[in-house]
Write a protein that holds these residues in place. Sequence first.
Motif, short mmCIF file in Angstrom:
data_model
loop_
_atom_site.label_atom_id
_atom_site.label_comp_id
_atom_site.label_asym_id
_atom_site.label_seq_id
_atom_site.Cartn_x
_atom_site.Cartn_y
_atom_site.Cartn_z
N UNK A 105 0.82 -1.20 0.00
CA UNK A 105 0.00 0.00 0.00
C UNK A 105 0.86 1.26 0.00
N UNK A 106 2.07 1.17 0.57
CA UNK A 106 2.97 2.33 0.65
C UNK A 106 4.35 1.92 0.16
N UNK A 107 4.84 2.63 -0.84
CA UNK A 107 6.18 2.42 -1.38
C UNK A 107 6.88 3.76 -1.40
N UNK A 108 7.97 3.88 -0.64
CA UNK A 108 8.71 5.14 -0.58
C UNK A 108 10.06 4.96 -1.27
N UNK A 109 10.21 5.60 -2.43
CA UNK A 109 11.46 5.60 -3.19
C UNK A 109 12.09 6.99 -3.23
N UNK A 110 11.64 7.87 -2.37
CA UNK A 110 12.14 9.25 -2.39
C UNK A 110 13.60 9.32 -1.99
N UNK A 111 14.22 10.42 -2.40
CA UNK A 111 15.63 10.70 -2.08
C UNK A 111 16.57 9.58 -2.52
N UNK A 112 16.42 9.15 -3.75
CA UNK A 112 17.32 8.20 -4.40
C UNK A 112 17.87 8.88 -5.65
N UNK A 113 18.54 8.12 -6.48
CA UNK A 113 19.08 8.64 -7.74
C UNK A 113 18.45 7.94 -8.94
N UNK A 114 17.20 7.62 -8.83
CA UNK A 114 16.51 6.82 -9.85
C UNK A 114 16.39 7.61 -11.15
N UNK A 115 16.91 6.99 -12.21
CA UNK A 115 16.82 7.57 -13.56
C UNK A 115 16.03 6.69 -14.49
N UNK A 116 15.84 5.42 -14.07
CA UNK A 116 15.19 4.46 -14.96
C UNK A 116 14.28 3.53 -14.16
N UNK A 117 13.04 3.43 -14.61
CA UNK A 117 12.11 2.45 -14.07
C UNK A 117 11.74 1.54 -15.22
N UNK A 118 12.18 0.29 -15.13
CA UNK A 118 11.96 -0.67 -16.22
C UNK A 118 10.48 -0.97 -16.39
N UNK A 119 10.11 -1.36 -17.62
CA UNK A 119 8.75 -1.79 -17.88
C UNK A 119 8.41 -2.95 -16.96
N UNK A 120 7.18 -3.00 -16.52
CA UNK A 120 6.65 -4.09 -15.69
C UNK A 120 7.27 -4.14 -14.29
N UNK A 121 7.91 -3.09 -13.86
CA UNK A 121 8.50 -3.08 -12.51
C UNK A 121 7.45 -3.26 -11.42
N UNK A 122 6.27 -2.72 -11.65
CA UNK A 122 5.24 -2.76 -10.61
C UNK A 122 4.07 -3.67 -10.96
N UNK A 123 4.23 -4.48 -11.98
CA UNK A 123 3.16 -5.37 -12.37
C UNK A 123 3.16 -6.61 -11.50
N UNK A 124 2.05 -6.90 -10.90
CA UNK A 124 1.93 -8.08 -10.04
C UNK A 124 1.83 -9.33 -10.91
N UNK A 125 2.42 -10.41 -10.43
CA UNK A 125 2.35 -11.68 -11.15
C UNK A 125 0.93 -12.22 -11.17
N UNK A 126 0.07 -11.69 -10.27
CA UNK A 126 -1.33 -12.12 -10.26
C UNK A 126 -2.02 -11.74 -11.55
N UNK A 127 -1.50 -10.72 -12.25
CA UNK A 127 -2.12 -10.25 -13.48
C UNK A 127 -1.34 -10.68 -14.71
N UNK A 128 -0.34 -11.50 -14.55
CA UNK A 128 0.48 -11.93 -15.69
C UNK A 128 -0.24 -12.94 -16.54
#
Length: 185
Positions: free
Chosen positions: A162-185
């Motif tokens: 429900x809560x994902x905190x990625x703040x204060x990082x150096x993220x430049x790239x979020x790959x496709x399907x990074x957040x896709x649940x396997x329940x929907x695959x």
Amino acid sequence: NRLRQIDQNTFGQTLPLIALRQLLLNDNNVTSLSVLFAGEFESVRLEHNQLVAVPEQLVGNVQSIDYFSMSRNRIGRILRSHFEHTNRVFALDMSFNLITQIESGSFATLSLLLVLDLSGNRLENLESSTFDGLLKLTVLNLSTNSLSSVPSGLYGELRSLAVLDLSRNRIRDIADWSFRSQAYS
């Protein structure tokens, strides 16, 4: 206090402290812990010490821990063996350590974990299987690290997140399907 080491005989060998519900060893200089405890804990707090590794012997003999905090220590990596004998930890705080590596499958046995705080570490990369097995995880804090990317499938099994905190990082790239649940695959 200025505790540096707590040996397994500190609390006695013959009669384990099975009634103990809270272990509070904050603000010491503990570098190692080899105490044998049994039972269920409301909280184990080892914050602000000098631990360089997760005390496996402590974790391996405890049936359940509601809140386990090892924040503000000197832990540099998390291994599969650290939690392989404990599956009933509900909240794990390993924030503000020196963690640069999380071995694949390290959290796999923590199937009941609800909250995981890895903020304020030195994580640069995560494997796609880092969080495998954490089906009930609702809060994941990865803020204030050095993450530069989010690999595909990293959060695939985190169906309850429900809560994902990625703040204060150096993220430049979020790959496709990074957040896709396997329940929907």
